[in-house]
Design an enzyme around this catalytic site. Structure first.
Site, mmCIF file in Angstrom:
data_model
loop_
_atom_site.group_PDB
_atom_site.id
_atom_site.type_symbol
_atom_site.label_atom_id
_atom_site.label_comp_id
_atom_site.label_asym_id
_atom_site.label_seq_id
_atom_site.Cartn_x
_atom_site.Cartn_y
_atom_site.Cartn_z
ATOM 1 N N LYS A 124 9.686 -18.008 -32.289
ATOM 2 C CA LYS A 124 9.519 -17.868 -30.840
ATOM 3 C C LYS A 124 9.914 -16.467 -30.383
ATOM 4 O O LYS A 124 9.191 -15.830 -29.613
ATOM 5 C CB LYS A 124 10.347 -18.918 -30.097
ATOM 6 C CG LYS A 124 10.091 -18.921 -28.586
ATOM 7 C CD LYS A 124 10.989 -19.895 -27.854
ATOM 8 C CE LYS A 124 12.357 -19.292 -27.634
ATOM 9 N NZ LYS A 124 13.203 -20.095 -26.722
ATOM 10 N N ASP A 142 8.336 -22.552 -25.915
ATOM 11 C CA ASP A 142 9.703 -23.003 -25.651
ATOM 12 C C ASP A 142 9.641 -24.455 -25.151
ATOM 13 O O ASP A 142 8.593 -25.101 -25.199
ATOM 14 C CB ASP A 142 10.405 -22.093 -24.644
ATOM 15 C CG ASP A 142 9.790 -22.174 -23.248
ATOM 16 O OD1 ASP A 142 8.717 -22.810 -23.089
ATOM 17 O OD2 ASP A 142 10.373 -21.610 -22.319
#
Length: 215
Positions: A124, A142
C-alpha cells in the site's frame, strides 16, 4: 459483498467523482519523495491528521535520508511519539534512510519491488508513493477503499489485493490515476463505516449497497 458493477455504471460513477473534484489530493503533508515515503510509512494504523501534526516541525529541517540519520532514532521518536507504534516506526525509518543512502544514492526508487524492499514499506505504501509522486496509476487499497469496493460494487474482492486488481481491471483507464484518491476521500467523509451519509452521496442511485442510510 456486492456484485461487480458494469462498465457504463463505473464510468458514470467516476465521471461524477471527477466533476466534483477534478484533481483530488492525498492529505499527508510532504515536501519531496523522501518525506512522502516517510509520512506514508508513519501513517500505518494512524490518521493523516495525526501524522501531519507529528511531521510538521520534523519536515521543516529533516527532508533527506542523510538528515534523518543525523537526527537519529531517539531524535525521531521525540517528533513522532504521538503516533501509534512510534518506536517500531522510528526504527524502520532509520533503517530505510540508511538503505536509501547506501543502496539507492539517497533517491527514492520508482519501482514497487524496490520500494517494498525498504523497511516499513508494504504494498500500500509503495502504491501511494508511486501514484502521488511518480504519477503512476497504482491503486493503494486501504480500509476505506476495501469497504467501498465491496459495499458499492465498484471493486469487490475478498482481500485488498483482489480489490486492487478489480480497480485496475474494471475502472476505465482514464480514471485510474486518481481512482484511489476519489475512493479514499469518499470513504473518509461520505461512505463511512458505521454511519454512511447516503443522503449526501453523489452516487447513491448507482451504488449496490442494500442498507443505505438517509437519516
Amino acid at each position: 459483498m456486492a456484485k461487480q458493477l458494469d462498465y457504463n455504471t463505473l464510468r458514470e460513477i467516476f465521471t461524477r467523482f471527477q466533476a466534483a473534484e477534478p484533481e483530488p489530493k492525498g492529505e499527508l503533508d510532504h515536501t519531496n519523495a523522501y518525506t512522502l515515503v516517510v509520512a506514508v510509512a508513519l501513517s500505518a494504523q494512524a490518521t493523516d491528521v495525526g501524522v501531519n501534526k507529528a511531521t510538521n516541525a520534523l519536515f521543516k529541517t529533516v527532508d533527506t535520508p542523510e538528515k534523518m540519520l543525523e537526527l537519529g532514532e531517539d531524535g525521531l521518536i521525540e517528533h513522532i511519539k504521538t503516533i501509534g507504534l512510534y518506536r517500531q516506526k522510528a526504527k524502520n525509518v532509520i533503517k530505510m534512510s540508511k538503505i536509501l543512502v547506501e543502496e539507492f544514492h539517497s533517491t527514492v526508487p520508482n519501482s514497487r519491488a524496490a520500494l517494498e524492499s525498504l523497511p516499513g514499506v508494504g504494498r500500500k505504501t509503495a502504491n501511494v508513493v508511486l501514484n502521488m509522486w511518480f504519477k503512476q496509476p497504482t491503486q493503494a487499497v486501504d480500509t476505506h477503499i476495501f469497504r467501498i469496493g465491496n459495499r458499492s460494487g465498484i471493486a469487490p474482492g475478498k482481500d485488498v489485493v483482489a480489490v486492487e486488481r478489480a480497480i485496475e481491471d474494471h475502472i476505465p483507464a482514464d480514471f485510474q490515476q486518481h481512482a484511489h484518491h476519489w475512493l479514499i476521500l469518499h470513504g473518509r467523509y461520505v461512505c463511512k463505516a458505521r454511519k454512511p451519509a447516503c443522503g449526501n452521496c453523489l452516487i447513491r442511485d448507482l451504488c449496490m449497497y442494500e442498507d443505505k442510510v438517509f437519516d
